[in-house]
Design a protein around this motif. Structure first.
Motif, mmCIF file in Angstrom:
data_model
loop_
_atom_site.group_PDB
_atom_site.id
_atom_site.type_symbol
_atom_site.label_atom_id
_atom_site.label_comp_id
_atom_site.label_asym_id
_atom_site.label_seq_id
_atom_site.Cartn_x
_atom_site.Cartn_y
_atom_site.Cartn_z
ATOM 1 N N MET A 171 0.823 -1.211 0.000
ATOM 2 C CA MET A 171 0.000 0.000 0.000
ATOM 3 C C MET A 171 0.859 1.265 0.000
ATOM 4 S SD MET A 171 -3.124 -1.174 2.475
ATOM 5 C CE MET A 171 -4.043 0.335 2.345
ATOM 6 N N ASN A 172 2.066 1.182 0.541
ATOM 7 C CA ASN A 172 2.981 2.336 0.554
ATOM 8 C C ASN A 172 3.811 2.439 -0.717
ATOM 9 O OD1 ASN A 172 2.443 3.578 3.031
ATOM 10 N ND2 ASN A 172 3.704 2.119 4.130
ATOM 11 N N GLU A 173 3.929 1.370 -1.452
ATOM 12 C CA GLU A 173 4.846 1.329 -2.592
ATOM 13 C C GLU A 173 4.610 2.427 -3.625
ATOM 14 O OE1 GLU A 173 8.156 0.272 -4.571
ATOM 15 O OE2 GLU A 173 7.538 -0.331 -2.564
ATOM 16 N N PRO A 174 3.361 2.753 -4.015
ATOM 17 C CA PRO A 174 3.189 3.827 -5.011
ATOM 18 C C PRO A 174 3.730 5.178 -4.542
ATOM 19 C CG PRO A 174 1.163 2.587 -4.770
ATOM 20 C CD PRO A 174 2.093 2.095 -3.703
ATOM 21 N N MET A 175 3.718 5.418 -3.249
ATOM 22 C CA MET A 175 4.227 6.678 -2.715
ATOM 23 C C MET A 175 5.750 6.615 -2.548
ATOM 24 S SD MET A 175 3.192 8.531 0.886
ATOM 25 C CE MET A 175 3.280 7.003 1.773
ATOM 26 N N MET A 176 6.275 5.467 -2.182
ATOM 27 C CA MET A 176 7.696 5.352 -1.857
ATOM 28 C C MET A 176 8.588 5.115 -3.073
ATOM 29 S SD MET A 176 7.639 6.013 1.271
ATOM 30 C CE MET A 176 9.323 5.692 1.662
ATOM 31 N N ARG A 177 8.071 4.471 -4.090
ATOM 32 C CA ARG A 177 8.885 4.134 -5.267
ATOM 33 C C ARG A 177 9.560 5.347 -5.886
ATOM 34 N NH1 ARG A 177 5.158 2.402 -8.736
ATOM 35 N NH2 ARG A 177 4.804 0.569 -7.462
ATOM 36 N N VAL B 18 15.062 8.647 -6.142
ATOM 37 C CA VAL B 18 15.795 9.901 -6.009
ATOM 38 C C VAL B 18 16.733 9.892 -4.801
ATOM 39 C CG1 VAL B 18 15.514 12.390 -5.651
ATOM 40 C CG2 VAL B 18 13.921 11.164 -7.116
ATOM 41 N N ILE B 19 16.299 9.268 -3.708
ATOM 42 C CA ILE B 19 17.061 9.309 -2.457
ATOM 43 C C ILE B 19 17.823 7.995 -2.301
ATOM 44 C CG2 ILE B 19 16.916 9.544 0.048
ATOM 45 C CD1 ILE B 19 14.172 10.949 -0.510
ATOM 46 N N PRO B 20 19.153 8.033 -2.378
ATOM 47 C CA PRO B 20 19.929 6.789 -2.256
ATOM 48 C C PRO B 20 19.992 6.319 -0.797
ATOM 49 C CG PRO B 20 21.398 8.662 -2.440
ATOM 50 C CD PRO B 20 20.000 9.199 -2.591
ATOM 51 N N LEU B 21 20.262 5.038 -0.626
ATOM 52 C CA LEU B 21 20.495 4.499 0.715
ATOM 53 C C LEU B 21 21.769 5.126 1.271
ATOM 54 C CD1 LEU B 21 19.752 0.690 0.243
ATOM 55 C CD2 LEU B 21 18.306 2.386 1.342
ATOM 56 N N MET B 22 21.749 5.460 2.536
ATOM 57 C CA MET B 22 22.934 6.039 3.168
ATOM 58 C C MET B 22 23.369 5.103 4.285
ATOM 59 S SD MET B 22 22.064 10.080 3.084
ATOM 60 C CE MET B 22 23.716 10.520 3.498
ATOM 61 N N ASP C 6 17.414 3.525 4.704
ATOM 62 C CA ASP C 6 16.501 4.171 3.768
ATOM 63 C C ASP C 6 15.923 5.420 4.418
ATOM 64 O OD1 ASP C 6 14.729 4.774 1.767
ATOM 65 O OD2 ASP C 6 13.395 3.070 2.142
ATOM 66 N N LEU C 7 16.282 6.579 3.900
ATOM 67 C CA LEU C 7 15.801 7.848 4.438
ATOM 68 C C LEU C 7 14.534 8.342 3.738
ATOM 69 C CD1 LEU C 7 19.183 9.736 4.862
ATOM 70 C CD2 LEU C 7 17.874 8.515 6.599
ATOM 71 N N PRO D 38 11.414 7.338 3.912
ATOM 72 C CA PRO D 38 10.228 7.565 4.756
ATOM 73 C C PRO D 38 10.240 8.924 5.454
ATOM 74 C CG PRO D 38 11.043 5.345 5.110
ATOM 75 C CD PRO D 38 12.052 6.057 4.256
ATOM 76 N N ILE D 39 11.409 9.415 5.821
ATOM 77 C CA ILE D 39 11.490 10.735 6.456
ATOM 78 C C ILE D 39 11.054 11.809 5.465
ATOM 79 C CG2 ILE D 39 13.061 12.437 7.463
ATOM 80 C CD1 ILE D 39 14.717 10.028 8.493
ATOM 81 N N VAL D 40 11.519 11.704 4.222
ATOM 82 C CA VAL D 40 11.135 12.669 3.191
ATOM 83 C C VAL D 40 9.635 12.551 2.913
ATOM 84 C CG1 VAL D 40 11.488 13.347 0.783
ATOM 85 C CG2 VAL D 40 13.441 12.689 2.197
ATOM 86 N N ALA D 41 9.121 11.328 2.885
ATOM 87 C CA ALA D 41 7.685 11.133 2.653
ATOM 88 C C ALA D 41 6.862 11.784 3.765
ATOM 89 C CB ALA D 41 7.361 9.646 2.548
#
Length: 181
Positions: free
Chosen positions: A136-142, A147-151, A155-156, A158-161
């Motif tokens: 259910m979150n995938e359409p928003m998170m993809r 754009v945001i690489p793993l650091m 995975d950052l 969710p913070i941006v979302a």
């Protein structure tokens, strides 16, 4: 005091029903099949309004518009009762405040789903509901994950979302609230 108790009851009942209508709409929109027990509960709680609305509003474009309209009607009931008690009812205020609350419910619902996914990822990524929440979150998170690489393996996105959803809440309130009055 009776007003606040009555308002609490109305907001709770309409909030739960509205959330179920929105979850039903979103699961069909993202093509996710819920676990059987949850689906049974959700359909029993919402079919009383969705089935009659489907006769008037059939699904178009693969979306369950009857469920979305059901959520909007729950919001209108809640807002109308609040405005009746406050003795300031205008049709324009009712519609605009209902739209504002619908947008807020949708954004808060997405924030809740995101929070649940984050908790699942920390506590139990293999929980029975984890795949449903992730889907259910995938359409928003993809798009954010592109754009945001793993650091450091974290995975950052969710913070941006969360930040974008909070901005959406602020913008919707700023745009719609002045129209109501």
């Amino acid at each position: 005091m009776l007003y606040s108790i009555f308002g609490l009851i109305v907001d709770t009942v309409t909030g739960i029903l509205g959330a179920l209508f929105l979850v039903r709409f979103w699961m069909q929109a993202v093509r996710v099949r819920p676990p059987m027990a949850f689906a049974h509960f959700m359909f029993q709680a919402t079919d009383w309004l969705v089935k009659p609305l489907r006769r008037l509003l059939p699904g178009v474009g693969g979306y369950d518009w009857a469920s979305l309209i059901g959520a909007f009607l729950m919001i209108m009931v809640s807002v109308a009762l609040d405005l009746l008690i406050a003795a300031s009812v205008t049709p324009q205020a009712l519609i605009v405040l209902s739209l504002l609350r619908l947008v807020q419910w949708m954004l808060y619902g997405l924030m809740g789903l995101l929070l649940i996914e984050v908790i699942f990822s920390w506590v139990n990524p293999h929980a029975p509901l984890a795949p449903l929440v992730r889907a259910m979150n995938e359409p928003m998170m993809r798009p954010l994950r592109r754009v945001i690489p793993l650091m450091g393996g974290i995975d950052l996105s969710p913070i941006v979302a969360f930040l974008l959803l909070r901005i959406g809440l602020s913008v919707s309130s700023a745009l719609l609230l002045p129209l109501a009055f």
